[in-house]
Design an enzyme around this catalytic site. Structure first.
Site, mmCIF file in Angstrom:
data_model
loop_
_atom_site.group_PDB
_atom_site.id
_atom_site.type_symbol
_atom_site.label_atom_id
_atom_site.label_comp_id
_atom_site.label_asym_id
_atom_site.label_seq_id
_atom_site.Cartn_x
_atom_site.Cartn_y
_atom_site.Cartn_z
ATOM 1 N N ARG A 63 0.846 -1.183 0.000
ATOM 2 C CA ARG A 63 0.000 0.000 0.000
ATOM 3 C C ARG A 63 0.880 1.231 0.000
ATOM 4 O O ARG A 63 1.950 1.252 0.598
ATOM 5 C CB ARG A 63 -0.848 0.019 1.277
ATOM 6 N N TYR A 98 -1.219 -3.780 -6.795
ATOM 7 C CA TYR A 98 -0.936 -4.579 -5.598
ATOM 8 C C TYR A 98 -1.907 -4.317 -4.448
ATOM 9 O O TYR A 98 -2.221 -3.168 -4.109
ATOM 10 C CB TYR A 98 0.479 -4.279 -5.099
ATOM 11 N N GLY A 99 -2.342 -5.370 -3.807
ATOM 12 C CA GLY A 99 -3.057 -5.336 -2.521
ATOM 13 C C GLY A 99 -4.113 -4.254 -2.423
ATOM 14 O O GLY A 99 -4.928 -4.070 -3.320
ATOM 15 N N LYS A 116 -9.330 -2.071 1.894
ATOM 16 C CA LYS A 116 -9.115 -0.861 2.686
ATOM 17 C C LYS A 116 -9.899 0.331 2.114
ATOM 18 O O LYS A 116 -10.367 1.171 2.864
ATOM 19 C CB LYS A 116 -7.629 -0.515 2.751
ATOM 20 N N HIS A 159 -11.011 -1.368 11.614
ATOM 21 C CA HIS A 159 -9.856 -2.186 11.242
ATOM 22 C C HIS A 159 -9.634 -3.197 12.364
ATOM 23 O O HIS A 159 -8.692 -3.078 13.145
ATOM 24 C CB HIS A 159 -8.654 -1.256 11.077
ATOM 25 N N SER A 197 -0.520 -2.424 12.012
ATOM 26 C CA SER A 197 0.087 -3.508 11.246
ATOM 27 C C SER A 197 1.346 -4.009 11.946
ATOM 28 O O SER A 197 1.959 -3.294 12.742
ATOM 29 C CB SER A 197 0.394 -3.076 9.819
ATOM 30 N N ALA A 198 1.688 -5.265 11.673
ATOM 31 C CA ALA A 198 2.865 -5.926 12.256
ATOM 32 C C ALA A 198 2.744 -6.157 13.764
ATOM 33 O O ALA A 198 3.732 -6.171 14.483
ATOM 34 C CB ALA A 198 4.150 -5.163 11.931
ATOM 35 N N CYS A 199 1.519 -6.317 14.255
ATOM 36 C CA CYS A 199 1.304 -6.657 15.663
ATOM 37 C C CYS A 199 0.678 -8.039 15.820
ATOM 38 O O CYS A 199 0.201 -8.389 16.907
ATOM 39 C CB CYS A 199 0.420 -5.625 16.340
ATOM 40 N N GLY A 200 0.640 -8.826 14.739
ATOM 41 C CA GLY A 200 0.147 -10.197 14.853
ATOM 42 C C GLY A 200 -1.370 -10.320 14.884
ATOM 43 O O GLY A 200 -1.911 -11.195 15.568
ATOM 44 N N THR A 244 -3.502 -11.264 12.452
ATOM 45 C CA THR A 244 -3.970 -12.525 11.862
ATOM 46 C C THR A 244 -3.665 -13.689 12.813
ATOM 47 O O THR A 244 -4.487 -14.589 12.974
ATOM 48 C CB THR A 244 -3.326 -12.732 10.475
ATOM 49 N N ASP A 275 -9.242 -8.915 9.721
ATOM 50 C CA ASP A 275 -8.805 -7.559 9.347
ATOM 51 C C ASP A 275 -9.863 -6.469 9.537
ATOM 52 O O ASP A 275 -9.518 -5.371 9.953
ATOM 53 C CB ASP A 275 -8.327 -7.563 7.898
ATOM 54 N N ASN A 309 6.682 -7.834 2.501
ATOM 55 C CA ASN A 309 5.224 -7.692 2.409
ATOM 56 C C ASN A 309 4.633 -8.699 1.412
ATOM 57 O O ASN A 309 3.576 -8.466 0.829
ATOM 58 C CB ASN A 309 4.857 -6.254 2.014
ATOM 59 N N ARG A 335 2.529 -11.789 0.142
ATOM 60 C CA ARG A 335 1.187 -12.087 0.646
ATOM 61 C C ARG A 335 0.659 -13.424 0.164
ATOM 62 O O ARG A 335 1.073 -13.921 -0.882
ATOM 63 C CB ARG A 335 0.213 -11.005 0.160
ATOM 64 N N TYR A 374 1.670 -15.449 21.168
ATOM 65 C CA TYR A 374 1.001 -16.501 20.366
ATOM 66 C C TYR A 374 -0.129 -17.176 21.158
ATOM 67 O O TYR A 374 -0.952 -16.498 21.763
ATOM 68 C CB TYR A 374 2.018 -17.507 19.829
ATOM 69 N N ASN A 406 -1.451 -16.112 24.549
ATOM 70 C CA ASN A 406 -2.319 -14.940 24.714
ATOM 71 C C ASN A 406 -3.738 -15.353 25.134
ATOM 72 O O ASN A 406 -4.511 -14.526 25.601
ATOM 73 C CB ASN A 406 -2.355 -14.110 23.427
HETATM 74 O O1 SAT Z 1 -2.511 -4.238 0.998
HETATM 75 S S1 SAT Z 1 -3.597 -4.215 2.011
HETATM 76 O O2 SAT Z 1 -4.023 -2.830 2.234
HETATM 77 O O3 SAT Z 1 -4.738 -4.998 1.546
HETATM 78 C C1 SAT Z 1 -3.055 -4.901 3.444
HETATM 79 C C2 SAT Z 1 -2.313 -3.924 4.252
HETATM 80 O O4 SAT Z 1 -1.332 -3.341 3.783
HETATM 81 O O5 SAT Z 1 -2.713 -3.689 5.407
HETATM 82 MN MN MN Z 2 -5.093 -4.516 7.972
#
Ligand code: SAT
Ligand code: MN
Length: 603
Positions: free
Chosen positions: A73, A215-216, A224, A244, A266-269, A271, A291, A382, A384, A511, A514
């Site tokens: 993004r 992309y994405g 988003k 979100h 983002s990047a806090c786990g 998923t 998400d 990144n 995916r 993991y 939690n």
């Molecule tokens: O690329 S996306 O916006 O779908 C996912 C992300 O970057 O959070």
């Molecule tokens: Mn997201």
């Protein structure tokens, strides 16, 4: 060109208009069928854009490699083009909508020459649900078509629901790379140069125009762009929430079940948490979404959430059988991989997959790669996977329930090595909104021009996704709290899995462990669980977080994880004041009151 493919005049007219501007070779209306998916894939395999993966290990799966300039993004090419700059607020890029349209119409002119224009009718949320919304994406990218097939509900049924005069969000997308007569992409990912890329939102019109990236979130416009930026605007107009947030269901050993939604930068786990496998015996966690959550009040006065998406567009690096076994089982078939590395026998590999690269690989740029021979990662950070949600072994039985699932708790959190305890609960709704408004994550890399160790504030994890003024968004959350009685509102918690000791060691294993914190959250929703009132909120007593079977977290670690770090919080208050100053007069009074009350309690 006259279009009469649907009964919806507005849609027919819009498709005609776009075709006249972009001049595609042909127009194709997507029906969402399996056959259509396979034809699109074949088209891209033949054109060298898709690589079939090992059909024994990963049946029905393909690899795509994007252009190195088109891998994520693009926040600085993402615009909120409201009529007034003030309505976009200090956290968004703003351009005058008229000016932007002139620029973008110039780019769109003839941009689909040599390509097919695909019209994708899609539903965000179960088709026909009162919480769902319809979008129509026009794109010249078959890669977008196949991804939308997985991430949303595509097809003719959507047009039936739309009828003659139903509302839809128009989502216009082009990769921005017309083809000369007789030319094909020939294995080269199509996109436009960075300065021509635009991901634009027109909040007053509820419209999306995207150009130049394939992309994405720049290209899959349901995610988003629609489900967060435009939906947040609609949600405010209509009195609901577009967030979100992951959604999970948690069941205790007695069979009692609750649903929890959580917002994390983002990047806090996120998923990983959505698909968590509990380590405490007898507890079960099931995934509704990883998400996005759309939430409306039900007749009973509670908030009901749907996951507007139908798939997972997850970050591959770091995903392993240890960090997220359910994700690994979700992506072992019918999956689109983008920018991962492949092994000699057509299997996928990435950093953090849990085992060493088996011999020579081809990296995400298509070059040969060998462990230790280069310091560049084999998979893009990144990279995916796109996979159908129904393939997740831990998918919740109610994940497609059109009425949604009742939410009992909200979690907020970020990466905070200091100050913020493992978990605390807000005193009430407004205090919870305050906690959401101060969410932040410590910046690790030299990214974003901030020094390592700086906290990047990401209120409600919505910083790049709120389609209007963030101060008004805070106010909207305050207003939501007035729409029902306090006992029916979700309880609000702030969690932090990322505490470190002074010498930099993790204090909490994270993991599946939690689940121990989720158990306390669950108990609090029943007004149970050992609890202490502190200046920052309600906290578990040291004994209240179950530790049976947990190794490596001593009593003193636990005390540190659950301490109120007065000095740290006093510093935090200074930073929150700086953060709040950005929102000027649009910052709700309720939040300055919460900040003042916290300051007083800490004194
Ligand atoms: O690329 S996306 O916006 O779908 C996912 C992300 O970057 O959070
Ligand atoms: Mn997201």
């Amino acid at each position: 060109m006259r279009i009469d493919r649907t009964k919806n005049k507005k849609l027919n007219h819009w498709v005609e208009e776009v075709a006249a501007m972009t001049v595609p070779d042909q127009i194709y209306w997507c029906d969402g069928s399996k056959d259509e998916y396979e034809r699109m894939i074949k088209l891209m395999v033949d054109d060298g854009l898709a690589i079939p993966l090992n059909s024994k290990k990963l049946p029905g799966s393909y690899l795509f490699r994007s252009d190195p300039s088109d891998v994520a993004r693009l926040e600085n090419r993402t615009y909120i083009a409201s009529r007034s700059k003030d309505d976009a607020g200090p956290t968004n890029n703003w351009i005058n909508p008229e000016e932007l349209k002139i620029i973008m119409k110039g780019l769109y002119k003839g941009c689909m020459k040599g390509r097919t224009m695909y019209v994708i009718p899609f539903s965000m949320g179960p088709i026909g649900s009162a919480i769902s919304k319809i979008g129509i994406e026009i794109t010249d990218s078959p890669y977008v078509v196949v991804n939308m097939h997985i991430m949303t509900r595509v097809g003719s049924k959507v047009l039936d629901v739309l009828g003659e005069d139903g509302e839809f969000v128009p989502c216009l997308h082009s990769v921005g790379k017309p083809l000369a007569p007789g030319k094909k992409d020939n294995g080269i990912w199509p996109c436009a140069p960075i300065e021509e890329k635009y991901i634009s939102h027109f909040p007053e019109e509820h419209a999306i125009w995207s150009y130049g990236s394939g992309y994405g979130g720049n290209a899959l416009l349901g995610k988003k762009c629609l489900a967060l930026r435009i939906a947040s605007v609609i949600a405010r107009e209509e009195g609901w929430l577009a967030e979100h947030m992951l959604i999970l269901g948690i069941t205790n050993p007695k069979g009692e079940k609750k649903y929890i939604a959580g917002a994390f930068p983002s990047a806090c786990g996120k998923t990983n948490l959505a698909m968590l496998v509990p380590t405490i015996p007898g507890w079960k966690v099931e995934c509704v979404g990883d998400d996005i959550a759309w939430m409306k009040f039900g007749k009973d006065g509670r908030l009901y959430a749907i996951n507007p998406e139908a798939g997972f567009f997850g970050v591959a690096p770091g995903t392993s059988l240890q960090s997220n076994p359910n994700a690994m089982k979700t992506i072992d078939r019918n999956t689109i991989y983008t920018n991962v590395a492949i092994t000699g026998d057509g299997d996928v590999w990435w950093e953090g997959i849990g085992y060493k690269a088996p011999g020579k690989l081809i990296d995400w740029t298509g070059k040969e790669w060998e462990e230790g021979k280069t310091d560049k990662p084999a998979a893009h950070a990144n990279a995916r996977f796109t996979a159908p949600a129904r393939q997740c072994p831990g998918i919740d039985p109610a994940w497609e329930d059109p009425s949604g699932v009742p939410i009992s708790a909200f979690l907020f959190g970020g990466r905070r090595p200091g100050t913020i305890p493992l978990v605390h609960q807000s005193f009430n709704w407004n205090h919870g909104v305050f906690l959401g408004s101060i969410v932040g994550s410590e910046v690790t890399a030299a990214a974003l021009d901030l020094a390592a160790g700086t906290v990047r504030r990401d209120p409600f994890a919505m910083l790049p996704f709120c389609g209007y003024h963030m101060g008004d968004y805070f106010k909207h959350w305050i207003e939501i709290g007035k729409k029902t009685s306090a006992d029916k509102l979700p309880k609000i918690f702030y969690v932090n899995w990322f505490r470190k000791t002074a010498d930099g060691k993790w204090l909490w294993p994270g993991y599946g462990e939690n689940s121990r914190v989720l158990k306390w959250v669950f108990e609090r929703c029943n007004n149970e669980g050992g609890v202490a009132e502190t200046p920052i909120g309600y906290m578990p007593t040291v004994e209240a977080v179950e530790r049976a079977g947990l190794s490596g977290v001593s009593d003193s670690d636990m005390k540190e994880l659950l301490a109120v770090d007065r000095e740290g919080w006093q510093k935090e208050i200074v930073l929150v004041k700086e953060h709040y100053a950005k929102f000027g007069s649009r910052l709700p009074r309720e939040l300055t009151d919460e900040l003042a009350a916290l300051e007083k309690r800490l004194a």
